[in-house]
Structure formats: C-alpha cells, structure tokens
Enzyme design. Structure first.
Site, mmCIF file in Angstrom:
data_model
loop_
_atom_site.group_PDB
_atom_site.id
_atom_site.type_symbol
_atom_site.label_atom_id
_atom_site.label_comp_id
_atom_site.label_asym_id
_atom_site.label_seq_id
_atom_site.Cartn_x
_atom_site.Cartn_y
_atom_site.Cartn_z
ATOM 1 N N ASP A 57 0.815 -1.276 -0.073
ATOM 2 C CA ASP A 57 -0.030 0.134 -0.195
ATOM 3 C C ASP A 57 0.798 1.402 0.081
ATOM 4 O O ASP A 57 1.998 1.341 0.591
ATOM 5 C CB ASP A 57 -0.873 0.123 1.163
ATOM 6 C CG ASP A 57 -2.173 0.950 1.071
ATOM 7 O OD1 ASP A 57 -3.273 0.548 0.885
ATOM 8 O OD2 ASP A 57 -1.801 2.281 1.147
ATOM 9 N N ILE A 58 0.599 2.198 -0.802
ATOM 10 C CA ILE A 58 1.253 3.321 -0.975
ATOM 11 C C ILE A 58 1.053 4.410 0.442
ATOM 12 O O ILE A 58 2.163 4.995 0.568
ATOM 13 C CB ILE A 58 0.666 4.430 -2.189
ATOM 14 C CG1 ILE A 58 1.789 5.040 -2.996
ATOM 15 C CG2 ILE A 58 -0.583 4.931 -1.896
ATOM 16 C CD1 ILE A 58 1.534 5.755 -4.116
ATOM 17 N N ASN A 115 -12.933 -3.629 2.583
ATOM 18 C CA ASN A 115 -14.026 -2.452 2.753
ATOM 19 C C ASN A 115 -14.851 -2.600 1.471
ATOM 20 O O ASN A 115 -14.548 -2.803 0.271
ATOM 21 C CB ASN A 115 -13.278 -0.918 2.568
ATOM 22 C CG ASN A 115 -12.309 -0.831 3.929
ATOM 23 O OD1 ASN A 115 -12.900 -1.081 4.957
ATOM 24 N ND2 ASN A 115 -11.329 -0.361 3.752
ATOM 25 N N HIS A 153 -7.101 -5.934 2.454
ATOM 26 C CA HIS A 153 -5.835 -5.484 3.109
ATOM 27 C C HIS A 153 -5.282 -6.519 4.133
ATOM 28 O O HIS A 153 -5.939 -7.093 4.726
ATOM 29 C CB HIS A 153 -6.266 -4.102 3.913
ATOM 30 C CG HIS A 153 -6.748 -2.910 3.228
ATOM 31 N ND1 HIS A 153 -6.181 -1.773 3.024
ATOM 32 C CD2 HIS A 153 -8.186 -2.743 2.717
ATOM 33 C CE1 HIS A 153 -6.814 -1.060 2.493
ATOM 34 N NE2 HIS A 153 -8.118 -1.453 2.103
ATOM 35 N N HIS A 187 -10.144 -5.498 -3.224
ATOM 36 C CA HIS A 187 -8.586 -5.572 -2.556
ATOM 37 C C HIS A 187 -8.878 -6.103 -1.178
ATOM 38 O O HIS A 187 -9.883 -5.768 -0.438
ATOM 39 C CB HIS A 187 -7.911 -4.325 -2.688
ATOM 40 C CG HIS A 187 -8.591 -3.042 -2.127
ATOM 41 N ND1 HIS A 187 -9.718 -2.400 -2.910
ATOM 42 C CD2 HIS A 187 -8.562 -2.456 -1.305
ATOM 43 C CE1 HIS A 187 -10.152 -1.507 -2.278
ATOM 44 N NE2 HIS A 187 -9.324 -1.458 -1.246
ATOM 45 N N GLY A 236 -15.918 3.488 4.096
ATOM 46 C CA GLY A 236 -14.604 4.235 3.623
ATOM 47 C C GLY A 236 -13.911 3.829 2.348
ATOM 48 O O GLY A 236 -13.014 4.285 2.150
HETATM 49 P P1 AMP Z 1 -9.842 1.239 0.370
HETATM 50 O O1 AMP Z 1 -10.121 2.592 1.167
HETATM 51 O O2 AMP Z 1 -10.018 0.108 1.143
HETATM 52 O O3 AMP Z 1 -10.381 1.217 -0.986
HETATM 53 O O4 AMP Z 1 -8.154 1.259 0.229
HETATM 54 C C1 AMP Z 1 -7.784 1.657 -0.801
HETATM 55 C C2 AMP Z 1 -6.242 1.698 -0.543
HETATM 56 O O5 AMP Z 1 -5.487 1.636 -1.715
HETATM 57 C C3 AMP Z 1 -5.545 2.783 0.421
HETATM 58 O O6 AMP Z 1 -5.223 2.140 1.531
HETATM 59 C C4 AMP Z 1 -4.677 3.449 -0.509
HETATM 60 O O7 AMP Z 1 -3.453 3.831 0.246
HETATM 61 C C5 AMP Z 1 -4.079 2.353 -1.601
HETATM 62 N N1 AMP Z 1 -3.532 2.874 -2.805
HETATM 63 C C6 AMP Z 1 -4.238 3.910 -3.612
HETATM 64 N N2 AMP Z 1 -3.573 4.008 -4.483
HETATM 65 C C7 AMP Z 1 -2.457 3.286 -4.458
HETATM 66 C C8 AMP Z 1 -1.221 3.046 -5.269
HETATM 67 N N3 AMP Z 1 -1.104 3.568 -6.567
HETATM 68 N N4 AMP Z 1 -0.544 2.144 -4.889
HETATM 69 C C9 AMP Z 1 -0.516 1.356 -3.693
HETATM 70 N N5 AMP Z 1 -1.566 1.593 -2.977
HETATM 71 C C10 AMP Z 1 -2.610 2.572 -3.397
#
Ligand code: AMP
Ligand code: ZN
Length: 111
Positions: A30-31, A84, A99, A97, A90
């Site tokens: 995760d970024i 999620n 986590h 995905h 959120g």
């Molecule tokens: P969600 O809130 O469950 O939709 O989580 C989306 C996740 O994607 C968040 O934790 C972000 O930090 C992560 N995210 C968004 N863009 C990227 C990216 N380019 N590379 C890695 N993680 C990302």
C-alpha cells in the site's frame, strides 16, 4: 477497466512494489501504509467489490494467496485482513482488494 488505478498497477502502467504474484491475483504494498506491513491483495481482473466475486476458482486462489502470504516470516506475529465494501466502510478504490496489515499491535475494535 481503463480509469481504475489497480488495473493500471496490474498492467504495469503505475509502479507498485510487488509482494506476491500469482496466476490471477497480485499483492503489492500500500502506498499509504497503516502498519509496518500493509499489502493489498487483488484479483488481476477488474471486480468492483466482494459482492461481485462469483468465480469459485478465483475465490480459491485469493484465499490460497492470503494463506501463503500469512505464513511469511514478516507476518509471524499475526495480521489483520480487511475488506472494505461500500460507502460506510470508507472504501475508496472500486477494484476488489484485501488489506493485509501486520507488524504492529492493531487496535480492536477498529475506529
Ligand atoms: P480502500 O479505502 O479500502 O479503498 O483502500 C484503498 C487503498 O489503496 C488505500 O489504503 C490506499 O492507500 C491504497 N492505494 C491507492 N493508490 C495506491 C497506489 N497507487 N499504490 C498502492 N496503494 C494505493
Ligand atoms: Zn480495476
């Protein structure tokens, strides 16, 4: 899907640090990590949420990958699996995905 950030990661159009590469799933860091280890495990194909996940083979592969990652040394003290779904969760990215969070004590119940 053209404007999906995770589809772009799958296609290599956006860089990501890969943690796991399977036949139909991929895991990357995760970024904006919420724990020392924060991996996102996704299907390579675009599926919006777990509610649209019908393919049994893909379900098996997702959970096999989670099991494999979960046995890695860096997760040895345990981990949390978070999915999620929908506005109240959120959820920001509409590409399924999982986590995988580890490497520190995680609060329960979550905020
Ligand atoms: P969600 O809130 O469950 O939709 O989580 C989306 C996740 O994607 C968040 O934790 C972000 O930090 C992560 N995210 C968004 N863009 C990227 C990216 N380019 N590379 C890695 N993680 C990302
Ligand atoms: Zn996508």
């Amino acid at each position: 899907m053209d404007n999906c950030i995770f589809c772009k990661i799958v296609k290599g159009e956006i860089p990501a640090k890969i943690a796991f590469d399977g036949k139909r799933v991929i895991g990357f860091y995760d970024i904006n990590p919420q724990a020392p280890v924060h991996i996102l495990l996704i299907p390579k194909e675009h599926i919006p949420t777990i509610l649209e996940l019908k393919d049994k083979e893909l379900k098996d592969e997702i959970f096999s990958a989670i099991t494999e990652i979960g046995k890695e040394e860096k997760l040895k003290n345990g981990f949390r699996l978070v999915v999620n779904i929908g506005r109240d969760s959120g959820c920001e990215v509409l590409h399924l995905h999982f986590h995988i969070l580890s490497g520190r004590r995680l609060d329960w119940p979550p905020g």
